[in-house]
Design an enzyme around this catalytic site. Structure first.
Site, PDB file in Angstrom:
ATOM      1  N   ARG A   1       0.528 -14.416 -33.828  1.00  0.00           N
ATOM      2  CA  ARG A   1      -0.005 -15.198 -32.910  1.00  0.00           C
ATOM      3  C   ARG A   1       1.136 -16.403 -32.554  1.00  0.00           C
ATOM      4  NH1 ARG A   1      -5.311 -17.040 -35.145  1.00  0.00           N
ATOM      5  NH2 ARG A   1      -5.409 -18.252 -33.143  1.00  0.00           N
TER       6      ARG A   1
ATOM      7  N   ARG B   1      -0.837 -19.009 -20.788  1.00  0.00           N
ATOM      8  CA  ARG B   1       0.047 -18.759 -22.082  1.00  0.00           C
ATOM      9  C   ARG B   1       1.188 -17.951 -21.418  1.00  0.00           C
ATOM     10  NH1 ARG B   1      -4.605 -18.678 -25.682  1.00  0.00           N
ATOM     11  NH2 ARG B   1      -3.992 -18.428 -27.795  1.00  0.00           N
TER      12      ARG B   1
ATOM     13  N   LYS C   1      -6.362 -27.531 -29.946  1.00  0.00           N
ATOM     14  CA  LYS C   1      -6.557 -27.669 -28.621  1.00  0.00           C
ATOM     15  C   LYS C   1      -8.191 -27.632 -28.227  1.00  0.00           C
ATOM     16  CE  LYS C   1      -4.374 -23.929 -27.581  1.00  0.00           C
ATOM     17  NZ  LYS C   1      -3.849 -23.453 -28.852  1.00  0.00           N
TER      18      LYS C   1
HETATM   19  P1  AMP Z   1      -7.438 -18.561 -28.641  1.00  0.00           P
HETATM   20  O1  AMP Z   1      -8.867 -18.634 -29.159  1.00  0.00           O
HETATM   21  O2  AMP Z   1      -6.911 -19.291 -27.574  1.00  0.00           O
HETATM   22  O3  AMP Z   1      -6.263 -18.835 -29.969  1.00  0.00           O
HETATM   23  O4  AMP Z   1      -7.098 -16.982 -28.369  1.00  0.00           O
HETATM   24  C1  AMP Z   1      -7.430 -15.882 -28.990  1.00  0.00           C
HETATM   25  C2  AMP Z   1      -6.864 -14.734 -28.593  1.00  0.00           C
HETATM   26  O5  AMP Z   1      -7.252 -14.387 -27.445  1.00  0.00           O
HETATM   27  C3  AMP Z   1      -5.216 -14.712 -28.483  1.00  0.00           C
HETATM   28  O6  AMP Z   1      -4.507 -14.497 -29.557  1.00  0.00           O
HETATM   29  C4  AMP Z   1      -5.029 -13.857 -27.483  1.00  0.00           C
HETATM   30  O7  AMP Z   1      -5.149 -12.562 -28.020  1.00  0.00           O
HETATM   31  C5  AMP Z   1      -6.129 -14.009 -26.475  1.00  0.00           C
HETATM   32  N1  AMP Z   1      -6.100 -14.876 -25.410  1.00  0.00           N
HETATM   33  C6  AMP Z   1      -6.828 -15.880 -25.155  1.00  0.00           C
HETATM   34  N2  AMP Z   1      -6.222 -16.726 -24.086  1.00  0.00           N
HETATM   35  C7  AMP Z   1      -5.188 -15.738 -23.589  1.00  0.00           C
HETATM   36  C8  AMP Z   1      -4.164 -15.951 -22.352  1.00  0.00           C
HETATM   37  N3  AMP Z   1      -4.537 -16.980 -21.703  1.00  0.00           N
HETATM   38  N4  AMP Z   1      -3.473 -14.760 -22.222  1.00  0.00           N
HETATM   39  C9  AMP Z   1      -3.394 -13.817 -23.091  1.00  0.00           C
HETATM   40  N5  AMP Z   1      -4.230 -13.591 -24.112  1.00  0.00           N
HETATM   41  C10 AMP Z   1      -5.193 -14.471 -24.469  1.00  0.00           C
END
Ligand code: AMP
Length: 280
Positions: free
Chosen positions: A150, A88, A13
């Protein structure tokens, strides 16, 4: 152009979002990045999110919805944006719908990057190694153990969004197992097919073209993708009703606050205010 990139951790992404930014001059809104910045800056939001993120869980809906509500208000998002990692959960998607409706904005498409789970561990390990090689700090959640959690969060809470957006005829599925270049080409091809790529000024033409070409074609191409039956997806939504309500209230509060701030303060000061809020 307003897009959502949907896919599990390691599906590409972030990489594809950057390419969309370069090609279409839109901004990338990554809640993960924003939360990591908040954690690094030890803001109240960061302190709340830190342990949840390190454990591979999801940060509460109200927090991320409020961050996005504020961020969308900033002038650089006016030209369009690609949401990476948001929504999410179904309540987040509902809150986003409300937010966009309130601002008279339309979502062009939700691009799902479909990948085999078995490839994800390898991809995340590669990402960690690349960050290390660049001398960057490796994400605390890019370990095989946390990745498992995750992925579980993705399956339980994010996958229902495939059904959510498919029902609303917004979903375009791309095979995320292709090379980075091929995925980029396919995304651009699909965005052109539905008219989103040139829809900066003509939203209606894009919608009509989508019905004719985009969604059906892309959905057919998603070889073997299983869309959850409505009943199953609805079951997943039930416990989230409370969160949906809270998220909706958060959106209302956030947009009220931003509007009030913009009214009271001169333009520059309002910009500062929203930036500060986004940081938490
Ligand atoms: P990412 O960089 O998108 O993989 O996000 C890293 C972490 O941030 C995730 O594993 C969640 O703990 C938190 N996170 C990011 N976006 C969201 C979201 N939309 N809702 C809830 N937690 C989020």
């Amino acid at each position: 152009m307003r897009l959502i990139l949907l896919g599990p951790p390691g599906s590409g992404k972030g990489t594809q979002a950057q390419r969309l930014v370069e090609r279409y001059g839109i901004v990338q809104l990554s809640t993960g990045e924003m939360l990591r910045a908040a954690v690094a800056a030890c803001t109240p939001v960061g302190l709340q999110a830190k342990d949840i993120m390190a454990a591979g869980g999801l940060v509460p809906d109200e927090i991320v919805v409020s961050i996005i509500a504020d961020r969308i208000e900033l002038p650089d998002a006016k030209k369009g944006f690609v949401l990476d990692g948001f929504p999410r959960t179904v309540p987040q998607a509902e809150a986003l719908d409300e937010l966009l409706k309130h601002k008279h904005m339309k979502l062009d498409a939700v691009v799902e990057l479909r990948v085999n789970e078995s490839a994800l561990v390898q991809r995340v390990e590669t990402r960690a190694a690349q960050m290390r090689a660049r001398g960057e700090e490796v994400r605390v959640d890019d370990t095989p153990e946390v990745l498992t959690k995750r992925l579980a969060s993705y399956r339980a809470q994010t996958e229902p969004l495939i059904h959510y957006y498919s029902e609303r005829r917004k979903l375009l599925t791309v095979d995320g197992m292709m090379t980075i270049e091929e995925v980029t080409r396919e995304i651009n091809r699909i965005l052109h097919a539905i008219g989103a790529a040139e829809s900066k000024s003509s939203g209606k033409a894009g919608t009509a073209k989508r019905a004719a070409a985009g969604t059906r074609e892309a959905t057919k191409k998603a070889a073997g993708r299983q869309v959850k039956p409505a009943a199953k997806a609805a079951k997943g939504r039930a416990p989230a009703k409370k969160a949906a309500k809270a998220a909706r209230r958060a959106v209302k509060r956030a947009s009220e606050a931003v509007r009030k701030g913009a009214k009271k303060a001169p333009r520059k000061a309002a910009k500062k205010l929203t930036k500060k809020r986004a940081k938490g």
